[in-house]
Design a protein around this motif. Structure first.
Motif, mmCIF file in Angstrom:
data_model
loop_
_atom_site.group_PDB
_atom_site.id
_atom_site.type_symbol
_atom_site.label_atom_id
_atom_site.label_comp_id
_atom_site.label_asym_id
_atom_site.label_seq_id
_atom_site.Cartn_x
_atom_site.Cartn_y
_atom_site.Cartn_z
ATOM 1 N N VAL A 131 -30.370 -57.295 -45.074
ATOM 2 C CA VAL A 131 -30.295 -56.043 -46.956
ATOM 3 C C VAL A 131 -30.105 -57.114 -47.690
ATOM 4 O O VAL A 131 -29.398 -58.051 -47.755
ATOM 5 C CB VAL A 131 -29.339 -55.432 -46.265
ATOM 6 N N VAL A 132 -31.612 -56.549 -48.980
ATOM 7 C CA VAL A 132 -31.608 -57.133 -49.960
ATOM 8 C C VAL A 132 -30.872 -57.280 -50.613
ATOM 9 O O VAL A 132 -30.257 -57.897 -51.675
ATOM 10 C CB VAL A 132 -32.670 -57.575 -50.106
ATOM 11 N N GLU A 133 -30.806 -55.970 -51.066
ATOM 12 C CA GLU A 133 -30.212 -55.086 -52.085
ATOM 13 C C GLU A 133 -29.080 -53.979 -52.105
ATOM 14 O O GLU A 133 -29.872 -53.263 -51.008
ATOM 15 C CB GLU A 133 -30.580 -55.077 -53.744
ATOM 16 N N LYS A 134 -28.108 -53.612 -51.485
ATOM 17 C CA LYS A 134 -27.562 -52.511 -51.047
ATOM 18 C C LYS A 134 -27.456 -50.859 -52.195
ATOM 19 O O LYS A 134 -28.393 -51.744 -53.280
ATOM 20 C CB LYS A 134 -25.795 -52.885 -52.097
ATOM 21 N N GLY A 135 -28.412 -50.653 -51.318
ATOM 22 C CA GLY A 135 -28.718 -49.430 -51.916
ATOM 23 C C GLY A 135 -26.456 -47.964 -52.212
ATOM 24 O O GLY A 135 -25.676 -48.716 -51.363
ATOM 25 N N TYR A 136 -26.817 -47.001 -53.295
ATOM 26 C CA TYR A 136 -25.697 -46.095 -53.610
ATOM 27 C C TYR A 136 -25.901 -45.250 -53.445
ATOM 28 O O TYR A 136 -27.049 -44.631 -53.625
ATOM 29 C CB TYR A 136 -24.890 -47.171 -54.598
ATOM 30 N N LYS A 137 -25.007 -44.213 -53.039
ATOM 31 C CA LYS A 137 -24.826 -42.657 -52.862
ATOM 32 C C LYS A 137 -23.988 -42.471 -54.284
ATOM 33 O O LYS A 137 -23.160 -42.548 -54.407
ATOM 34 C CB LYS A 137 -25.001 -42.066 -52.109
ATOM 35 N N LEU A 138 -24.701 -41.534 -55.464
ATOM 36 C CA LEU A 138 -23.863 -41.089 -55.999
ATOM 37 C C LEU A 138 -23.394 -38.873 -55.396
ATOM 38 O O LEU A 138 -24.332 -38.175 -55.365
ATOM 39 C CB LEU A 138 -24.045 -40.843 -57.539
ATOM 40 N N GLY A 139 -21.993 -38.630 -54.344
ATOM 41 C CA GLY A 139 -22.156 -37.514 -54.163
ATOM 42 C C GLY A 139 -22.864 -37.674 -52.159
ATOM 43 O O GLY A 139 -22.686 -38.334 -51.924
ATOM 44 N N ASP A 140 -23.220 -36.916 -52.465
ATOM 45 C CA ASP A 140 -24.684 -37.065 -51.329
ATOM 46 C C ASP A 140 -26.070 -37.207 -51.466
ATOM 47 O O ASP A 140 -27.274 -37.166 -51.271
ATOM 48 C CB ASP A 140 -24.556 -35.355 -51.446
ATOM 49 N N THR A 141 -26.897 -37.339 -53.360
ATOM 50 C CA THR A 141 -27.342 -37.692 -53.207
ATOM 51 C C THR A 141 -27.356 -39.003 -53.454
ATOM 52 O O THR A 141 -26.574 -39.691 -54.072
ATOM 53 C CB THR A 141 -27.801 -37.194 -54.831
ATOM 54 N N ILE A 142 -28.589 -39.719 -53.237
ATOM 55 C CA ILE A 142 -28.695 -41.248 -52.770
ATOM 56 C C ILE A 142 -29.337 -41.689 -54.409
ATOM 57 O O ILE A 142 -30.360 -41.477 -54.814
ATOM 58 C CB ILE A 142 -29.528 -41.528 -52.293
ATOM 59 N N ILE A 143 -28.610 -42.629 -54.812
ATOM 60 C CA ILE A 143 -29.201 -42.915 -56.410
ATOM 61 C C ILE A 143 -29.994 -44.232 -56.868
ATOM 62 O O ILE A 143 -30.624 -44.588 -57.416
ATOM 63 C CB ILE A 143 -28.445 -43.286 -57.885
ATOM 64 N N ARG A 144 -29.904 -45.072 -55.422
ATOM 65 C CA ARG A 144 -30.490 -45.839 -55.431
ATOM 66 C C ARG A 144 -30.781 -46.859 -54.182
ATOM 67 O O ARG A 144 -29.377 -46.575 -53.069
ATOM 68 C CB ARG A 144 -29.353 -47.565 -56.452
ATOM 69 N N PHE A 145 -31.884 -46.332 -53.708
ATOM 70 C CA PHE A 145 -32.327 -46.800 -51.784
ATOM 71 C C PHE A 145 -32.288 -48.454 -51.621
ATOM 72 O O PHE A 145 -32.490 -49.354 -52.868
ATOM 73 C CB PHE A 145 -33.603 -46.602 -52.236
ATOM 74 N N PRO A 146 -31.325 -48.957 -50.304
ATOM 75 C CA PRO A 146 -31.405 -50.401 -50.124
ATOM 76 C C PRO A 146 -32.807 -50.713 -50.098
ATOM 77 O O PRO A 146 -33.651 -49.804 -48.993
ATOM 78 C CB PRO A 146 -30.437 -50.189 -48.394
ATOM 79 N N LYS A 147 -32.185 -52.224 -50.277
ATOM 80 C CA LYS A 147 -33.944 -52.537 -49.971
ATOM 81 C C LYS A 147 -33.477 -53.754 -48.977
ATOM 82 O O LYS A 147 -32.257 -54.381 -48.796
ATOM 83 C CB LYS A 147 -34.294 -53.676 -51.663
ATOM 84 N N VAL A 148 -34.306 -53.346 -48.563
ATOM 85 C CA VAL A 148 -34.241 -54.260 -46.463
ATOM 86 C C VAL A 148 -35.680 -54.842 -45.879
ATOM 87 O O VAL A 148 -36.748 -54.441 -46.697
ATOM 88 C CB VAL A 148 -34.003 -53.072 -45.801
ATOM 89 N N VAL A 149 -35.629 -56.066 -45.579
ATOM 90 C CA VAL A 149 -36.707 -56.005 -44.871
ATOM 91 C C VAL A 149 -37.020 -55.860 -43.253
ATOM 92 O O VAL A 149 -35.338 -55.655 -42.560
ATOM 93 C CB VAL A 149 -36.141 -58.314 -44.532
ATOM 94 N N VAL A 150 -37.422 -55.274 -43.037
ATOM 95 C CA VAL A 150 -38.119 -54.805 -41.293
ATOM 96 C C VAL A 150 -38.860 -56.093 -40.779
ATOM 97 O O VAL A 150 -40.250 -57.075 -40.822
ATOM 98 C CB VAL A 150 -39.078 -53.595 -41.829
#
Length: 188
Positions: free
Chosen positions: A167-186
């Motif tokens: 996980v490069v960068e955390k993701g965050y939700k505001l209520g039920d809406t994702i406002i920033r998606f987590p950036k990941v390496v697959v």
């Protein structure tokens, strides 16, 4: 099929359509006669029923409008601070990076405690306003609707193929809406 048979079929179709039109016209005339035969009381009852129907439809539309605007208003209040939250996320990331860097420096213990205290206050304040972290850990299955893949690397093991490796960068939700998606390496 001969030309005579075709002509016969065409004439039969024309006759059928003329008969259907004649029947429709006759039915319409019968309905008009019935309407003229209705008494004044029956006409009033019919008009009253039509007005009741219109009123019920209008009332139902208004109720739907009230429900829809209530839902929109609630959603607006939940995400009213979205722009502010998006502006504060890089500050939150900087705090996390600072805490990681300060942990390595054993001489700055008091500084680390102060930064940690400020970070915890900021996190708790943002959580009160509805901000939550999108939980992602190594080994989770990659989901394009929840994660943003920034790169693919060869999977360290077969069980990590198609899964989150880092996980490069955390993701965050505001209520039920994702406002920033987590950036990941697959893993590939």
């Amino acid at each position: 099929m001969s030309k005579k048979n075709k002509d016969k079929e065409i004439k039969e179709e024309q006759n059928n359509s003329l008969e259907n039109e004649t029947v429709a016209v006759e039915e319409q005339q019968e309905q008009e006669e019935k309407k003229s035969e209705l008494s004044a009381e029956e006409k009033l009852k019919e008009e009253l029923q039509n007005e009741k129907d219109k009123f019920l439809r209008l009332f139902a539309e208004f109720e739907n409008y009230k429900k829809r605007t209530s839902r929109e208003r609630i959603e607006l209040f939940k995400t009213a601070g979205k722009e502010l939250m998006l502006e504060l996320l890089p500050v939150l990331d900087d705090f996390e990076r600072a805490l990681l860097h300060i942990e390595e420096d054993k001489e700055a213990e008091e500084l680390r405690k102060g930064v940690l205290l400020i970070y915890q206050k900021l996190v708790s304040t943002l959580e009160k306003k509805g901000l939550t972290v999108v939980k992602v850990s190594k080994g989770d299955t990659f989901d394009a609707e929840v994660h943003t893949a920034i790169t693919q690397i060869p999977a360290p093991s077969d069980d990590l193929k198609g899964k989150v490796v880092d996980v490069v960068e955390k993701g965050y939700k505001l209520g039920d809406t994702i406002i920033r998606f987590p950036k990941v390496v697959v893993g590939q």
